[in-house]
Design a protein around this motif. Structure first.
Motif, PDB file in Angstrom:
ATOM      1  N   SER A   1       0.833  -1.206   0.000  1.00 38.69           N
ATOM      2  CA  SER A   1       0.000   0.000   0.000  1.00 38.69           C
ATOM      3  C   SER A   1       0.865   1.253   0.000  1.00 38.69           C
ATOM      4  O   SER A   1       0.555   2.240  -0.673  1.00 38.69           O
ATOM      5  CB  SER A   1      -0.905   0.042   1.233  1.00 38.69           C
TER       6      SER A   1
ATOM      7  N   LEU B   1       2.191   1.871  -3.400  1.00 30.04           N
ATOM      8  CA  LEU B   1       1.157   2.474  -4.247  1.00 30.04           C
ATOM      9  C   LEU B   1       0.990   3.947  -3.909  1.00 30.04           C
ATOM     10  O   LEU B   1       0.868   4.787  -4.807  1.00 30.04           O
ATOM     11  CB  LEU B   1      -0.174   1.737  -4.073  1.00 30.04           C
ATOM     12  N   GLU B   2       1.020   4.264  -2.620  1.00 18.50           N
ATOM     13  CA  GLU B   2       0.879   5.673  -2.222  1.00 18.50           C
ATOM     14  C   GLU B   2       2.001   6.537  -2.795  1.00 18.50           C
ATOM     15  O   GLU B   2       1.785   7.685  -3.144  1.00 18.50           O
ATOM     16  CB  GLU B   2       0.858   5.805  -0.701  1.00 18.50           C
TER      17      GLU B   2
ATOM     18  N   VAL C   1       1.085   7.346  -6.231  1.00 21.75           N
ATOM     19  CA  VAL C   1      -0.073   8.206  -6.318  1.00 21.75           C
ATOM     20  C   VAL C   1       0.294   9.653  -6.038  1.00 21.75           C
ATOM     21  O   VAL C   1      -0.314  10.574  -6.573  1.00 21.75           O
ATOM     22  CB  VAL C   1      -1.143   7.689  -5.331  1.00 21.75           C
TER      23      VAL C   1
ATOM     24  N   TRP D   1      -8.599   5.338  -5.796  1.00 21.76           N
ATOM     25  CA  TRP D   1      -7.904   5.042  -7.052  1.00 21.76           C
ATOM     26  C   TRP D   1      -8.262   3.643  -7.538  1.00 21.76           C
ATOM     27  O   TRP D   1      -8.129   2.678  -6.795  1.00 21.76           O
ATOM     28  CB  TRP D   1      -6.384   5.098  -6.831  1.00 21.76           C
TER      29      TRP D   1
ATOM     30  N   ILE E   1      -7.370   0.475  -9.899  1.00 23.24           N
ATOM     31  CA  ILE E   1      -6.109  -0.119 -10.343  1.00 23.24           C
ATOM     32  C   ILE E   1      -6.398  -1.365 -11.168  1.00 23.24           C
ATOM     33  O   ILE E   1      -7.405  -2.035 -10.950  1.00 23.24           O
ATOM     34  CB  ILE E   1      -5.272  -0.553  -9.112  1.00 23.24           C
TER      35      ILE E   1
ATOM     36  N   TYR F   1      -5.550  -2.997   0.625  1.00 21.46           N
ATOM     37  CA  TYR F   1      -5.575  -1.810  -0.245  1.00 21.46           C
ATOM     38  C   TYR F   1      -6.766  -0.912   0.029  1.00 21.46           C
ATOM     39  O   TYR F   1      -6.656   0.301   0.013  1.00 21.46           O
ATOM     40  CB  TYR F   1      -5.681  -2.201  -1.722  1.00 21.46           C
TER      41      TYR F   1
ATOM     42  N   ARG G   1      -6.845   1.892   2.226  1.00 19.63           N
ATOM     43  CA  ARG G   1      -5.891   2.923   1.821  1.00 19.63           C
ATOM     44  C   ARG G   1      -6.381   3.642   0.554  1.00 19.63           C
ATOM     45  O   ARG G   1      -5.635   4.415  -0.031  1.00 19.63           O
ATOM     46  CB  ARG G   1      -4.506   2.329   1.545  1.00 19.63           C
TER      47      ARG G   1
ATOM     48  N   PHE H   1      -7.273   2.174  -2.397  1.00 20.07           N
ATOM     49  CA  PHE H   1      -6.957   1.518  -3.670  1.00 20.07           C
ATOM     50  C   PHE H   1      -7.921   0.368  -3.928  1.00 20.07           C
ATOM     51  O   PHE H   1      -8.272  -0.374  -3.019  1.00 20.07           O
ATOM     52  CB  PHE H   1      -5.515   0.988  -3.652  1.00 20.07           C
TER      53      PHE H   1
END
Lengths: 225, 225
Positions: free
Chosen positions: A207, A210-211, A214, B96, B98, B116, B119, B121
């Motif tokens: 995560s 991914l952040e 982003v 977001w 994905i 995810y 968070r 995602f």
């Protein structure tokens, strides 16, 4: 002239971002050699290395100069020599035995991954608390009950452990590893592990990764104010 | 007084290591709030934040000052406010969508991971070229033939892709993603992807992560010369 393996610096003083980049240089050079096959390229310039690594050439020259001058201005670095030197610096010319704790989906994926061996890493045992998994083999690696992990670490003198247990079990598992003598942990549990200072922990939290992506993505949608 | 979401800096100019640390601050603060439950702590000092993150307090103050003065000397930072501000900075207060390409062991592990969503995602589709996988669902995520990936990306306006295909297929998959409009790639294939400059790539190579650990381990076995 300095020999290839005589490294006259104190490893503890090299900044971590430099080490990160050295691993990237090494990986890219090895891929270059693998892909070249027949047509043998002997030298590489910092600007060529910049193209294949995506790191700017000034940074490359600075990083490599840290470890002594093994490049020549206008000619570049001898590729094979550079690979051997980087392996020596990074300690990856050695073989390392590893254990893994937590054989869920991610743990199993890591056990099945074949890419470690040619990098000198060998997972020699995996541990889980689920009795239905104990005794099985994945990719020829035996699965043991986690209660035997500490003894296994001591007996086999293991220094590196991978943690793929759920977040709430990770701290306990890390402590067992450290008590057994493990000094480096690759942690996939999304928590910050508390370990003694002499233990190096590298946490990969999907995560968080991914952040980080982003952030740059959302940069476009924010305006300066 | 500056409002929480009015961020007066140019995101493109913030150094990447700062962004990495911000994601760690955010994660640790959220864990702190989750674990606190009843006893509500309202403020946190940079030295307390240092203890839970393992990052030194001088660095923390410097990083946070980058984005405006939202702490008070001697008192610290209001925790909830700091979380909201960090989420705003990092773009993680958004949702977001994905996609993921390559449903092998690692891809499947990532699809099954539940962390995810909270968070922000959401994996909304997975792609593979193996016909025996297409049409199945993992963790309620549908598996499609990879030939439909580009259309899917365009239709759903996806900006983030995860690559878990083998190394030799990764470049081609990345190009399809970028052609569809993806701007951020989390890449698990052990290669350096070539993409246009406006695409952000975050590569996680397990062997490289192990090598980074080993560097510090082997520091003990080398002597200065």
């Amino acid at each position: 002239m300095r020999g290839r393996y005589k490294i006259n610096y104190n490893k503890k003083n090299i900044p971590q971002p430099t080490i990160h980049r050295l691993t990237i240089y090494l990986r890219c050079l090895e891929l270059l050699v693998e892909n070249e096959n027949g047509k043998k390229k002997e030298m590489i310039s910092s600007s060529e290395l910049s193209i294949i690594t995506g790191i700017n050439s000034h940074q490359i020259r600075k990083d490599l100069a840290y470890f002594g001058g093994f490049g020549k201005r206008g000619i570049g670095y001898p590729i094979q020599n550079l690979i051997i030197t980087l392996k020596g610096i990074l300690g990856s010319s050695k073989k390392w035995d590893i254990i893994l704790a937590g054989v869920g989906n991610l743990g199993e994926a890591l056990l099945r991954y074949k890419g470690y061996k040619k990098r000198g890493f060998n997972i020699i045992g995996a541990f889980d608390k689920n009795p239905s998994k104990v005794g099985k083999r994945i990719n020829n690696i035996e699965l043991y009950d986690i209660q035997y992990m500490k003894t296994f670490i001591i007996k086999r003198n293991i220094k590196i452990g991978i943690i793929t247990v759920p977040a709430q079990a990770a701290q306990e598992v890390a402590e067992i590893m450290v008590n057994g003598g493990i000094k480096s942990i690759l942690n996939f549990a999304p928590i910050v592990l508390k370990c003694p200072d002499y233990v190096t922990i590298n946490t990969i939290d999907i995560s968080i990764e991914l952040e980080r992506l982003v952030y740059y993505l959302s940069a476009e949608t924010y305006s300066d104010n």
